[in-house]
Design a protein around this motif. Sequence first.
Motif, short mmCIF file in Angstrom:
data_model
loop_
_atom_site.label_atom_id
_atom_site.label_comp_id
_atom_site.label_asym_id
_atom_site.label_seq_id
_atom_site.Cartn_x
_atom_site.Cartn_y
_atom_site.Cartn_z
N GLU A 1 44.89 21.51 36.48
CA GLU A 1 45.11 21.60 38.21
C GLU A 1 43.92 23.20 38.44
O GLU A 1 43.61 23.64 39.03
N ILE B 1 42.01 24.16 35.91
CA ILE B 1 40.80 24.21 35.31
C ILE B 1 39.83 23.36 36.71
O ILE B 1 38.65 23.75 37.32
N ARG B 2 40.46 22.78 37.93
CA ARG B 2 39.81 21.70 37.96
C ARG B 2 39.73 22.43 39.88
O ARG B 2 39.18 22.45 40.95
N SER B 3 40.46 23.58 40.45
CA SER B 3 41.04 23.88 41.41
C SER B 3 39.90 25.41 41.17
O SER B 3 40.20 26.75 42.43
N MET C 1 50.22 15.98 41.85
CA MET C 1 51.65 17.11 42.02
C MET C 1 51.82 16.61 43.65
O MET C 1 51.37 16.57 44.40
N LEU D 1 53.54 26.05 43.54
CA LEU D 1 52.78 26.62 42.77
C LEU D 1 51.79 27.73 43.28
O LEU D 1 51.57 29.03 42.82
N ILE E 1 38.05 21.30 47.95
CA ILE E 1 37.43 22.17 46.34
C ILE E 1 36.23 22.22 46.00
O ILE E 1 36.65 23.23 45.74
N LYS F 1 34.51 25.63 45.20
CA LYS F 1 33.75 25.85 44.17
C LYS F 1 32.77 26.02 44.00
O LYS F 1 32.56 27.04 43.30
N TYR G 1 41.27 32.27 43.46
CA TYR G 1 40.39 30.75 43.55
C TYR G 1 41.59 29.89 43.71
O TYR G 1 41.01 28.80 44.45
N LEU G 2 41.97 30.51 42.87
CA LEU G 2 43.70 28.82 42.62
C LEU G 2 43.99 29.17 44.05
O LEU G 2 44.22 28.77 44.55
N SER H 1 42.36 27.21 46.35
CA SER H 1 42.02 25.91 46.41
C SER H 1 43.66 25.23 46.92
O SER H 1 43.95 23.83 47.32
#
Lengths: 218, 242, 258
Positions: free
Chosen positions: A58, A60-62, B1, B9, B172, B176, B214-215, B218
Amino acid sequence: MWDWGFALEILPTLAKAAIVTVQVTLLGFLIALSLGLALAAARIMQPWTAVPISLAVELIRSTPLLIQIFFLYFVGPSFGLTLDAMTAGILAIGLHYAAYCSEVYRAGFESVPRGQWEASVALNLGRWTTLRDIIIPQAIPPVVPALGNYLVALFKETPLLSAIAVMELMQSAKIIGSQTFRYNEPITLVGLFFLVMSLASAWAIRRVEAGINRRYRR
Amino acid sequence: MGLRGLAGLLALTIATIWYLSGLEDYRIFVPGLAQGAAMTVQITAAAAVLAVTAALVAALLKLYGPAPLRWLAVTYIEIFRGTSALVQLFWLYFVLPVFGITLEAYTAAVIGIGLNIGAYGAEVVRGAIVAVPRGQWEATVALNMSRAQALRRIILPQAFAAMIPPWGNLFIELLKTTALVSMITLGDLAFRAQQMNQTTMKTVQIFTLVLLIYLAMSLVITIAMRLLERRAGRGILRARAA
Amino acid sequence: MTEPMVSFENVTKRYGTLTVLDNLNLTIGRGEKVAIIGPSGSGKTTVLRMLMTLETIDGGVIRVEGEPLTHMERGGKLVPADQAHIRKVRAKIGMVFQSFNLFPHMTALQNCIEAPMKVLGLSREKAEARAMDLLDMVGMANRRDYYPSQLSGGQQQRVAIARALAMRPKVMLFDEVTSALDPELVGEVLQVIRKLGAEHDLTMLMVTHQMGFAKEFADRVCFFHSGRICEEGEPQAFFTNPQNERSRQFLRAVLEAG
């Protein structure tokens, strides 16, 4: 506007850079394929790894590949891991796509009927043997096209390595551009190269897909 | 998830960003990165609007347009899917001026990224429309609806639900991809990070924060799309399952 | 004699080299109830689908109240019809499908008012009043706000019948409307069709496997085989004393299956 003479003149330089691009693509994809398979297999064989692996995937892909490339290249030395740009780039791109590939493999594993595991238990095969000899051979063929699509996607992201000055196509085009103040020919040629390669790969993937469908129709 | 896991998260990510921002080593980077993050959000939002619009138009033209427009749509989709996003950005920013069209970095960024994701989105839209069962079209014929009415009222609303999960992934990707605009000198998150990295060499701190930001972005996108999916799914998805 | 409601004149339909319908001639009178039966692949469903313009035809003419459906007259000659002409003639025809084809994102009521509002231009009040009358007739008024996925197959098919009727067609086509239903749900749908036949002056064409229902309900039975009408006639005569060898074989097979 478009200078054929100039285009021809820079072609050898770009061709040399194209070889680097292909090298990066193949090595990166090799990492992605093998690490992705390892991750997917680990999730099956050691269920406790599922949560940390899915978190890592998750993460890495985000986040952008560009930042990951910087991270490996610049942050590595702080941990005593000094990589040259090319290695850092290949590693970053390989890791990034390993995350995607692991999900593809996972879907492949899930598409194998439970009965195959049960039959293997009934034949008293070990779990690793079952995975290697029974499950993987059935799980891979249907996902080959999906993996192929990621090969193309990876290929198209290799220009990012120009950000850490790896001498691939884009970097080469940028340098030609900054030296001659002519961006038109180098960048258009790079674009054409990617277009031709992508269309050719898309065609090849369709062929492979059709072949697989014929052989493994379930 | 699951939705809960994602929300957890996100909370954890934001808490970590919050905690790190308070530390001596990290504090100095916060204002700069915040500015960069704002730029990233702005480009993402603008490009997303363009991407959805381009995708819808291109998909409808590819499916139902008259021949020349259909070819145009196919050409657009193939070119933008077949070349790298970075090459496209460079082309818009450095090559277009040769043809007398000079775009500001921001405009080039929004157009380049929007059209790039839009090309992938067009295939998503097309796939979702084609996946609507044939019987639905036949029912609209039997009720004597026009093709435009059928598309707008019956086919697209059903395709919409099927489009949401792949669009979530595309958004997403879009987020990126915005990191690339740093390479055409636009002051987004990735740009600020590199800039501060060169002046301070506090690489670990800067890039850890940037990755976390960034996380978090996303995760917000993923959660929003999941919620949308849940709403849109009422009625339709149940019918498909039955 | 009054003009026939529907007429097929030398209609031919091919898929590639396969001829599905071969020079079909069939005339259906106003208010007539015709049952079309025959083995699968005999082209019987194609007859309905051509009349609904879901299939193109490769030869001949279909007329509705004397007006050509797939063609229009221009300068004394028949030319392929444009969309406007097809929609004008098609408005007289309604269809109920084997797989219901209700719109899954709309409730029962919304399914029934969509086309009346958008195609006929009815106001919402008028369309709802009309839809509620029809939902009431098919016994679905109390499920007006249910989505198709919340209804049983029989209930969905009854809503689909109401939906088709809301367009006030003169001809109703029923394409194996009970074939996708569990056996215990077939009765409720046939009951609605029976009621429809008794109360309305509709022309009805039905492709069906329910021989008992065809015998009791239809004015005429057409037996299709290999793209042709092998035998047609009054149901009583057809079912008790079929003339054609193929009809006899078919009926025997169907009766044996129960």
